[in-house]
Design an enzyme around this catalytic site. Structure first.
Site, PDB file in Angstrom:
ATOM      1  N   HIS A  63       3.309  65.111  23.354  1.00 24.57           N
ATOM      2  CA  HIS A  63       2.096  65.874  22.647  1.00 24.57           C
ATOM      3  C   HIS A  63       3.187  66.170  21.671  1.00 24.57           C
ATOM      4  O   HIS A  63       4.138  65.784  21.155  1.00 24.57           O
ATOM      5  CB  HIS A  63       2.400  67.517  23.080  1.00 24.57           C
ATOM      6  CG  HIS A  63       3.350  68.478  22.556  1.00 24.57           C
ATOM      7  ND1 HIS A  63       3.711  68.566  21.467  1.00 24.57           N
ATOM      8  CD2 HIS A  63       4.181  68.617  23.069  1.00 24.57           C
ATOM      9  CE1 HIS A  63       4.785  69.650  21.493  1.00 24.57           C
ATOM     10  NE2 HIS A  63       4.941  69.740  22.663  1.00 24.57           N
ATOM     11  N   GLU A 214      -0.585  70.833  20.892  1.00 22.70           N
ATOM     12  CA  GLU A 214       0.175  71.612  22.475  1.00 22.70           C
ATOM     13  C   GLU A 214       0.096  72.859  22.278  1.00 22.70           C
ATOM     14  O   GLU A 214       0.961  73.748  23.402  1.00 22.70           O
ATOM     15  CB  GLU A 214       0.632  70.834  22.981  1.00 22.70           C
ATOM     16  CG  GLU A 214       2.021  70.950  24.260  1.00 22.70           C
ATOM     17  CD  GLU A 214       3.350  71.810  24.551  1.00 22.70           C
ATOM     18  OE1 GLU A 214       3.586  72.898  25.302  1.00 22.70           O
ATOM     19  OE2 GLU A 214       2.889  72.115  23.282  1.00 22.70           O
ATOM     20  N   HIS A 324      11.533  75.416  18.228  1.00 24.83           N
ATOM     21  CA  HIS A 324      10.905  76.031  17.669  1.00 24.83           C
ATOM     22  C   HIS A 324      11.512  76.991  16.819  1.00 24.83           C
ATOM     23  O   HIS A 324      10.763  78.002  16.348  1.00 24.83           O
ATOM     24  CB  HIS A 324       9.707  77.227  19.307  1.00 24.83           C
ATOM     25  CG  HIS A 324       8.839  77.072  19.526  1.00 24.83           C
ATOM     26  ND1 HIS A 324       7.888  77.478  20.343  1.00 24.83           N
ATOM     27  CD2 HIS A 324       8.936  75.566  20.250  1.00 24.83           C
ATOM     28  CE1 HIS A 324       7.301  76.626  20.231  1.00 24.83           C
ATOM     29  NE2 HIS A 324       7.486  75.813  21.146  1.00 24.83           N
TER      30      HIS A 324
END
Length: 363
Positions: A63, A214, A324
């Site tokens: 992605h 994504e 993240h």
């Protein structure tokens, strides 16, 4: 050896979910010798020029997007209220630098707000709970009018973490943002570049599919899988490294531990024959790998595997610390292992092996 310049260009590119234009341009720049096109969603498709019709199709997926933010509103004092694009943990967000991009393409550095300790009450000092509504972005404006008219910022403008790539050659460690999943994009490109001169000798037709969005529900892969209609797929992922959280024997995504072969997560259960092939290839070719059975997490494999009459998917992960969040570490040798695994797995595919992976020998 991992192409450090390529990784730098792709990871530095601006590309929160839904705003992947810069990443698309970088993908095109590095896909020399391949045919490249994109669709209206910003998904990108790469094919080899000497394709053979009638062969099974293997889709290479990764992605394009990264976790980021969107301007939700502009307060009277010029601060920006934001929404998350993707799954950040709120405690990792305050007091970091970000980049806001306006609709004209201008970029402004901002800071995610955090109240200085001097202004906190004793109760607030002991309370670490946060809501996204508590986190604002300060670009230096002092009023809504200044933010809009001088800075050109509007609701709907995207925001990304402000981090520049670095490579420490002595220890082979890369530092930057968006390793989830620009490292996967690099893996598609390098795999296809390694195979393009032998494409006519392969048992499969190799198609690269760089999926948008994504991080907000694996949306792009829903479209790419419908368009490519693959028989098999390899999903590349910047997988969260766990070697700092679990002891040896429990850790399954250690940096410098090689490519991660994922057997299961919340989105799919792997194809046993595809996994077995990857393990055999790793053992035969001396490619370092680590097996992973994940209690959580998901990848585009969840959507791809449910396409058409079912698509066997092999998920290859590149261990990346602190995904993240703003800042990531990964090892160049793990990128190399991932690309080499994909290349050798594709070379090892023949009619018999494909039939076994597709389970045509069951009945």
């Amino acid at each position: 050896m991992a192409n450090i310049k390529e990784i730098e260009a792709l990871t530095n590119a601006f590309g929160p979910s839904g705003f992947e234009e810069e990443v698309i341009c970088e993908v095109k720049n590095w896909c020399q010798g391949l045919d490249v096109k994109n669709d209206a969603m910003y998904n990108v498709y790469a094919t080899m020029k000497n394709r053979k019709e009638g062969r099974p199709v293997i889709m290479l997926d990764a992605h394009l997007d990264e976790c980021g933010f969107m301007v939700q509103s502009i307060l009277e004092n010029g601060l920006l209220s934001i929404l998350m694009l993707g799954g950040f943990h709120l405690t990792s967000l305050p007091a970091h630098s970000v980049i806001v991009r306006t609709r004209s393409g201008e970029k402004h550095r901002g800071i995610t707000t955090s109240k200085p300790v001097h202004f906190l009450t004793p109760a607030q000092r002991n309370d670490n709970s946060l809501d996204i509504e508590d986190i604002l972005v300060d670009v230096g404006a002092s009023s809504r009018e200044e933010a809009m008219e001088v800075y050109g910022i509007r609701p709907g403008d995207p925001i990304m973490p402000d981090v520049n790539f670095e490579y420490h050659e002595a220890n082979g460690i890369m530092y930057g943002k968006a390793f989830d999943n620009r490292l996967g994009c690099v893996s598609i490109i390098e795999t296809m570049q390694a195979l393009k001169d032998e494409a006519d000798r392969l048992a499969v037709d190799v198609v690269g599919a760089f999926a948008a969005q994504e991080e907000v529900g694996t949306r792009g892969a829903t479209v790419t899988a419908q368009q490519v209609q693959p028989d098999l797929a390899i999903v590349f992922e910047g997988s969260p490294a766990d070697d700092f959280y679990y002891r040896p024997g429990l850790a399954q995504c250690s940096m410098k531990g090689g490519v991660q072969i994922r057997h299961m997560d919340n989105s799919y259960i792997s194809n046993v024959e595809f996994i077995r092939l990857a393990q055999e290839v790793g053992d035969r070719c001396g490619i370092k790998y680590q097996d992973a059975v994940r209690r959580g997490g998901s990848t585009n494999a969840g959507k791809i595997s449910l396409t058409g009459k079912a698509v066997p998917v092999l998920v290859l992960g590149i261990p990346s610390r602190y995904v993240h969040s703003h800042y990531n570490f990964c090892a160049a040798e793990d990128v190399d292992a991932t690309v080499r695994m994909a290349v050798e797995v594709i070379r090892a595919l023949d009619q018999e092996r494909i039939a076994r992976i597709l389970r045509k020998d069951m009945i």
